[in-house]
Scaffold this motif. Sequence first.
Motif, PDB file in Angstrom:
ATOM      1  N   LYS A  65       0.825  -1.130  -0.015  1.00  0.00           N
ATOM      2  CA  LYS A  65      -0.111  -0.045   0.018  1.00  0.00           C
ATOM      3  C   LYS A  65       0.868   1.162  -0.002  1.00  0.00           C
ATOM      4  O   LYS A  65       0.462   2.305  -0.762  1.00  0.00           O
ATOM      5  CB  LYS A  65      -1.086  -0.063   1.058  1.00  0.00           C
ATOM      6  CG  LYS A  65      -1.890   1.198   1.165  1.00  0.00           C
ATOM      7  CD  LYS A  65      -2.953   1.217   2.404  1.00  0.00           C
ATOM      8  CE  LYS A  65      -3.635   2.396   2.456  1.00  0.00           C
ATOM      9  NZ  LYS A  65      -4.770   2.300   3.497  1.00  0.00           N
ATOM     10  N   GLY A  66       1.867   1.307   0.880  1.00  0.00           N
ATOM     11  CA  GLY A  66       2.851   2.479   0.871  1.00  0.00           C
ATOM     12  C   GLY A  66       4.075   2.306   1.148  1.00  0.00           C
ATOM     13  O   GLY A  66       4.750   3.493   1.185  1.00  0.00           O
ATOM     14  N   GLU A  67       4.835   1.077   1.009  1.00  0.00           N
ATOM     15  CA  GLU A  67       6.218   0.806   1.348  1.00  0.00           C
ATOM     16  C   GLU A  67       6.647   0.502  -0.028  1.00  0.00           C
ATOM     17  O   GLU A  67       6.019  -0.189  -0.940  1.00  0.00           O
ATOM     18  CB  GLU A  67       6.268  -0.499   2.087  1.00  0.00           C
ATOM     19  CG  GLU A  67       5.502  -0.256   3.535  1.00  0.00           C
ATOM     20  CD  GLU A  67       4.121  -0.788   3.599  1.00  0.00           C
ATOM     21  OE1 GLU A  67       3.686  -1.317   2.601  1.00  0.00           O
ATOM     22  OE2 GLU A  67       3.495  -0.112   4.596  1.00  0.00           O
ATOM     23  N   LEU A  68       7.926   1.122  -0.272  1.00  0.00           N
ATOM     24  CA  LEU A  68       8.634   0.752  -1.532  1.00  0.00           C
ATOM     25  C   LEU A  68       9.057  -0.598  -1.503  1.00  0.00           C
ATOM     26  O   LEU A  68       9.323  -1.091  -0.214  1.00  0.00           O
ATOM     27  CB  LEU A  68       9.675   2.091  -1.408  1.00  0.00           C
ATOM     28  CG  LEU A  68       9.174   3.534  -1.720  1.00  0.00           C
ATOM     29  CD1 LEU A  68      10.486   4.251  -1.724  1.00  0.00           C
ATOM     30  CD2 LEU A  68       8.339   3.605  -3.097  1.00  0.00           C
ATOM     31  N   SER A  69       9.644  -0.914  -2.641  1.00  0.00           N
ATOM     32  CA  SER A  69      10.316  -2.251  -2.876  1.00  0.00           C
ATOM     33  C   SER A  69      11.360  -2.404  -2.110  1.00  0.00           C
ATOM     34  O   SER A  69      12.252  -1.418  -2.144  1.00  0.00           O
ATOM     35  CB  SER A  69      10.403  -2.773  -4.343  1.00  0.00           C
ATOM     36  OG  SER A  69      11.415  -3.708  -4.517  1.00  0.00           O
ATOM     37  N   PRO A  70      11.503  -3.498  -1.383  1.00  0.00           N
ATOM     38  CA  PRO A  70      12.860  -3.709  -0.415  1.00  0.00           C
ATOM     39  C   PRO A  70      14.036  -4.383  -1.480  1.00  0.00           C
ATOM     40  O   PRO A  70      15.240  -4.455  -0.898  1.00  0.00           O
ATOM     41  CB  PRO A  70      12.618  -4.637   0.749  1.00  0.00           C
ATOM     42  CG  PRO A  70      11.371  -5.326  -0.047  1.00  0.00           C
ATOM     43  CD  PRO A  70      10.886  -4.538  -1.038  1.00  0.00           C
ATOM     44  N   TYR A  71      13.755  -4.688  -2.511  1.00  0.00           N
ATOM     45  CA  TYR A  71      14.805  -5.439  -3.412  1.00  0.00           C
ATOM     46  C   TYR A  71      15.564  -4.475  -4.263  1.00  0.00           C
ATOM     47  O   TYR A  71      15.720  -3.275  -4.408  1.00  0.00           O
ATOM     48  CB  TYR A  71      13.831  -6.245  -4.449  1.00  0.00           C
ATOM     49  CG  TYR A  71      13.010  -7.262  -3.920  1.00  0.00           C
ATOM     50  CD1 TYR A  71      13.382  -8.325  -3.091  1.00  0.00           C
ATOM     51  CD2 TYR A  71      11.545  -6.998  -3.677  1.00  0.00           C
ATOM     52  CE1 TYR A  71      12.843  -9.367  -2.746  1.00  0.00           C
ATOM     53  CE2 TYR A  71      10.511  -8.061  -3.207  1.00  0.00           C
ATOM     54  CZ  TYR A  71      11.338  -8.914  -2.584  1.00  0.00           C
ATOM     55  OH  TYR A  71      10.165 -10.023  -2.109  1.00  0.00           O
ATOM     56  N   ALA A  72      16.945  -5.261  -4.530  1.00  0.00           N
ATOM     57  CA  ALA A  72      17.764  -4.435  -5.488  1.00  0.00           C
ATOM     58  C   ALA A  72      17.695  -4.875  -6.681  1.00  0.00           C
ATOM     59  O   ALA A  72      17.337  -6.178  -6.786  1.00  0.00           O
ATOM     60  CB  ALA A  72      19.031  -4.781  -4.778  1.00  0.00           C
ATOM     61  N   ALA A  73      18.160  -4.247  -7.838  1.00  0.00           N
ATOM     62  CA  ALA A  73      18.136  -4.731  -9.148  1.00  0.00           C
ATOM     63  C   ALA A  73      19.420  -5.070  -9.602  1.00  0.00           C
ATOM     64  O   ALA A  73      20.610  -4.909  -8.841  1.00  0.00           O
ATOM     65  CB  ALA A  73      17.536  -3.209 -10.125  1.00  0.00           C
ATOM     66  N   THR A  74      19.427  -5.551 -10.761  1.00  0.00           N
ATOM     67  CA  THR A  74      20.621  -5.931 -11.415  1.00  0.00           C
ATOM     68  C   THR A  74      20.757  -5.595 -12.885  1.00  0.00           C
ATOM     69  O   THR A  74      21.188  -6.120 -14.050  1.00  0.00           O
ATOM     70  CB  THR A  74      20.620  -7.772 -11.167  1.00  0.00           C
ATOM     71  OG1 THR A  74      19.266  -8.035 -12.157  1.00  0.00           O
ATOM     72  CG2 THR A  74      20.594  -8.325 -10.213  1.00  0.00           C
ATOM     73  N   ARG A  75      20.450  -4.180 -12.972  1.00  0.00           N
ATOM     74  CA  ARG A  75      20.807  -3.503 -14.133  1.00  0.00           C
ATOM     75  C   ARG A  75      22.168  -3.236 -14.727  1.00  0.00           C
ATOM     76  O   ARG A  75      22.721  -3.110 -15.659  1.00  0.00           O
ATOM     77  CB  ARG A  75      19.892  -2.126 -14.119  1.00  0.00           C
ATOM     78  CG  ARG A  75      18.239  -2.229 -13.759  1.00  0.00           C
ATOM     79  CD  ARG A  75      17.953  -0.834 -13.714  1.00  0.00           C
ATOM     80  NE  ARG A  75      16.642  -0.728 -13.318  1.00  0.00           N
ATOM     81  CZ  ARG A  75      15.758  -0.550 -12.322  1.00  0.00           C
ATOM     82  NH1 ARG A  75      17.048  -0.332 -11.260  1.00  0.00           N
ATOM     83  NH2 ARG A  75      14.604  -0.578 -12.091  1.00  0.00           N
ATOM     84  N   LEU A  76      23.027  -3.358 -13.333  1.00  0.00           N
ATOM     85  CA  LEU A  76      24.366  -2.659 -13.775  1.00  0.00           C
ATOM     86  C   LEU A  76      25.337  -3.981 -14.042  1.00  0.00           C
ATOM     87  O   LEU A  76      24.977  -5.007 -13.795  1.00  0.00           O
ATOM     88  CB  LEU A  76      24.980  -1.951 -12.505  1.00  0.00           C
ATOM     89  CG  LEU A  76      24.199  -0.649 -11.887  1.00  0.00           C
ATOM     90  CD1 LEU A  76      24.961  -0.331 -10.773  1.00  0.00           C
ATOM     91  CD2 LEU A  76      24.341   0.261 -13.022  1.00  0.00           C
ATOM     92  N   THR A  77      26.310  -3.595 -15.046  1.00  0.00           N
ATOM     93  CA  THR A  77      27.326  -4.625 -15.490  1.00  0.00           C
ATOM     94  C   THR A  77      28.197  -4.980 -14.455  1.00  0.00           C
ATOM     95  O   THR A  77      28.461  -6.315 -14.134  1.00  0.00           O
ATOM     96  CB  THR A  77      28.088  -4.102 -16.586  1.00  0.00           C
ATOM     97  OG1 THR A  77      27.106  -3.718 -17.817  1.00  0.00           O
ATOM     98  CG2 THR A  77      28.965  -5.192 -17.305  1.00  0.00           C
ATOM     99  N   HIS A  78      28.566  -4.063 -13.683  1.00  0.00           N
ATOM    100  CA  HIS A  78      29.427  -4.085 -12.568  1.00  0.00           C
ATOM    101  C   HIS A  78      28.871  -3.724 -11.057  1.00  0.00           C
ATOM    102  O   HIS A  78      28.020  -2.730 -11.289  1.00  0.00           O
ATOM    103  CB  HIS A  78      30.914  -3.440 -12.753  1.00  0.00           C
ATOM    104  CG  HIS A  78      31.460  -3.591 -14.106  1.00  0.00           C
ATOM    105  ND1 HIS A  78      32.394  -5.119 -14.207  1.00  0.00           N
ATOM    106  CD2 HIS A  78      31.479  -3.092 -15.260  1.00  0.00           C
ATOM    107  CE1 HIS A  78      32.825  -5.193 -15.496  1.00  0.00           C
ATOM    108  NE2 HIS A  78      32.156  -3.777 -16.119  1.00  0.00           N
ATOM    109  N   ASP A  79      29.177  -4.704 -10.096  1.00  0.00           N
ATOM    110  CA  ASP A  79      28.341  -4.443  -8.980  1.00  0.00           C
ATOM    111  C   ASP A  79      29.264  -3.258  -8.017  1.00  0.00           C
ATOM    112  O   ASP A  79      28.708  -2.482  -7.472  1.00  0.00           O
ATOM    113  CB  ASP A  79      28.446  -5.675  -8.187  1.00  0.00           C
ATOM    114  CG  ASP A  79      27.410  -5.409  -6.824  1.00  0.00           C
ATOM    115  OD1 ASP A  79      26.527  -5.096  -7.018  1.00  0.00           O
ATOM    116  OD2 ASP A  79      28.004  -5.798  -5.654  1.00  0.00           O
TER     117      ASP A  79
END
Length: 299
Positions: A186-200
């Motif tokens: 309802k009001g909380e943002l996603s707690p997950y991290a994305a994998t868009r970047l080539t290098h971490d």
Amino acid sequence: MNARTRLLLILMSVVGLVWMADAGYRNLIEGPAADRERELDRLTRQVAETQDSIIKTSKAADVLAVLEQFSLPYDPELARAAYQDWLLGLVQQAEMTGASVDASQPAPVKIKDRDSKRQKEIYVRYNYSLRARGNLQQVTKFLYLFYRSGHLHKISSISLNPVGGGRSVDMSLAVEAIGLSRCERKGELSPYAATRLTHDPFQDYLTIARRNLFSRGGDSVLAKTTVTAVTVSSDGVAEAWISLPDNETSVLRRGQSVETEAHVIEVVDVLDRQVLLDVDGQVITVRAGETLAEATSSG
């Protein structure tokens, strides 16, 4: 009727019987068989298309389920405020200053429902404008944190305007975020991290900020930066004495660095009367009493 005429009549009768038998065979056997084959082909294609549609629908459902994990919350007002606060927090993490974020009204996007024929909301679009000031390393860190986060968002436009002779830049961003109507939060943002970047690791992106393209005097800085001496400290560690354009002197050991107006200079190693320096990703050997510009041209 003579024999020849009777023979012709018999032959004509035989030909007619053969033609009638062939026509009957085509109408009663070949025709229905061909129709059955065509119908079988049509049904086979229809089954294949249905199977493909089911597979595509299943895949789309799987993708949608994943996207819902990264979506902004379904409540428009809570989502708008939460993401705005998140952007401001991101600026603080990047240690930038003068931050301001403006949020437009949420814009619902609807399509016509296939069954009810009514308009049905599928997602809400949120648009933000962000402004902040920092050096290139801080801007790079902000972008790194932005693209590592697990939200359905993107930077629509970015502008960097140099200030203070290129030491800092004013960053202006246009950001777009999406909230799916089927999201369960309802009001909380996603707690997950994305994998868009080539290098971490963030360190892999520091080369972007090593060479300040906005500086007015990049080459002149190297001409005014000199390794004045190589000494050994009281605790036995070799040190490089580097005179900077602002008449300050930095005493650096291996692994330490100093940031000038246009360059990041890191000490790779300190040898006998010479120093290995990493200047904007390029390693050069500088002798005591030599400027970095001289070492770069001779190397």
